[in-house]
Design a protein around this motif. Structure first.
Motif, PDB file in Angstrom:
ATOM      1  N   LEU A  45       0.814  -1.216   0.000  1.00 32.54           N
ATOM      2  CA  LEU A  45       0.000   0.000   0.000  1.00 32.54           C
ATOM      3  C   LEU A  45       0.847   1.265   0.000  1.00 32.54           C
ATOM      4  N   GLN A  46       2.077   1.178   0.477  1.00 39.70           N
ATOM      5  CA  GLN A  46       2.951   2.348   0.444  1.00 39.70           C
ATOM      6  C   GLN A  46       3.234   2.795  -0.995  1.00 39.70           C
ATOM      7  N   ARG A  47       3.084   1.855  -1.944  1.00 45.90           N
ATOM      8  CA  ARG A  47       3.290   2.190  -3.356  1.00 45.90           C
ATOM      9  C   ARG A  47       2.042   2.821  -3.982  1.00 45.90           C
ATOM     10  N   SER A  48       0.934   2.846  -3.251  1.00 43.68           N
ATOM     11  CA  SER A  48      -0.347   3.389  -3.733  1.00 43.68           C
ATOM     12  C   SER A  48      -0.734   2.809  -5.092  1.00 43.68           C
ATOM     13  N   PRO A  49      -0.741   1.500  -5.231  1.00 43.89           N
ATOM     14  CA  PRO A  49      -1.049   0.900  -6.534  1.00 43.89           C
ATOM     15  C   PRO A  49      -2.546   0.938  -6.832  1.00 43.89           C
ATOM     16  N   ARG A  50      -2.873   1.064  -8.108  1.00 43.08           N
ATOM     17  CA  ARG A  50      -4.265   0.927  -8.536  1.00 43.08           C
ATOM     18  C   ARG A  50      -4.560  -0.512  -8.946  1.00 43.08           C
ATOM     19  N   SER A  51      -3.508  -1.274  -9.236  1.00 42.05           N
ATOM     20  CA  SER A  51      -3.681  -2.676  -9.614  1.00 42.05           C
ATOM     21  C   SER A  51      -2.551  -3.501  -9.019  1.00 42.05           C
TER      22      SER A  51
END
Length: 225
Positions: A45-51
């Motif tokens: 989640l630290q990477r703020s991924p959308r997928s």
């Protein structure tokens, strides 16, 4: 069948899909409950991924944990029974797929994060995964791997790459025929990333709050432009 082989790992997980699902969902694995589950969720989640693509998703717990914060979550696993459990629980798009088939083009999309959470246990199968990941990542995507910490997991054996016997010690008696696993030193893990064109942007060592010793290690790699 060779007792120390990637094929034996698959054979063992086919036999233990049901008790593994019960162990994970029942919170029976103390290190996961205390440390490593939250550690991998935080790293993703630290990477703020959308997928996100979860490779070796098992019964799907990580996909479910991420689904509230990630727009699209896909989980793949070679064990049909585990994928069936994941589909029944929901929280993602789950598919049966071997590691050897990752690069076959059927996953026709690029993900912001590809995750392997304690799912890289073999020898050549792991090399295959690393070879396939770059084509599955978006331009800014990350390859995130959590595995046993090499120093902590080595025990009294020689600190060198090689097959180790598996064990279900501490698990329910319903587990049978433990899978072998391929031990890698810290340098070998780092070189897996570097040799496939990744640059390591983060390395984390989650600690057991009681012992203050590392329980696992998390690598975050990005494709070098």
């Amino acid at each position: 069948m060779n007792p120390h082989s990637d094929a034996r790992i698959i054979d063992s997980w086919r036999k233990n899909a049901e008790p593994w699902t019960e162990a994970v969902r029942g919170g029976q694995i103390a290190s996961r409950e205390r440390v490593t589950n939250q550690a991998i969720v935080d790293a993703v989640l630290q990477r703020s991924p959308r997928s996100v693509l979860d490779v070796g998703c098992g019964e799907g717990w990580l996909c479910r944990a991420l689904s509230a914060d990630v727009e699209r979550v896909v989980g793949v696993d070679a064990i049909p029974a585990l994928v069936g459990q994941a589909r029944a629980a929901g929280g993602g798009d789950f598919r049966v797929k071997t590691y050897e088939a990752l690069g076959d083009g059927s996953l026709a999309e690029a993900f912001d994060a590809v995750v392997c959470n304690f799912s890289l246990l073999g020898d050549m199968s792991v090399e295959t995964v690393f070879a396939s990941i770059p084509q599955l990542l978006s331009n800014t995507g990350a390859f995130i791997v959590q595995t046993l910490h090499p120093v902590a997991a080595c025990g009294d054996q020689l600190y060198e790459d090689g097959w180790r016997d598996g064990s279900w010690e501490g698990f329910d008696p319903s587990f049978v025929d433990p899978a072998p696993w391929y031990f890698r030193t810290l340098a070998s893990w780092v070189n897996l990333f570097l040799d496939r064109g990744f640059r390591l942007v983060d390395i984390r060592e989650p600690l057991d709050p009681a012992t203050h010793q590392p329980v696992s290690i998390i690598f975050v790699g990005a494709v070098t432009p």
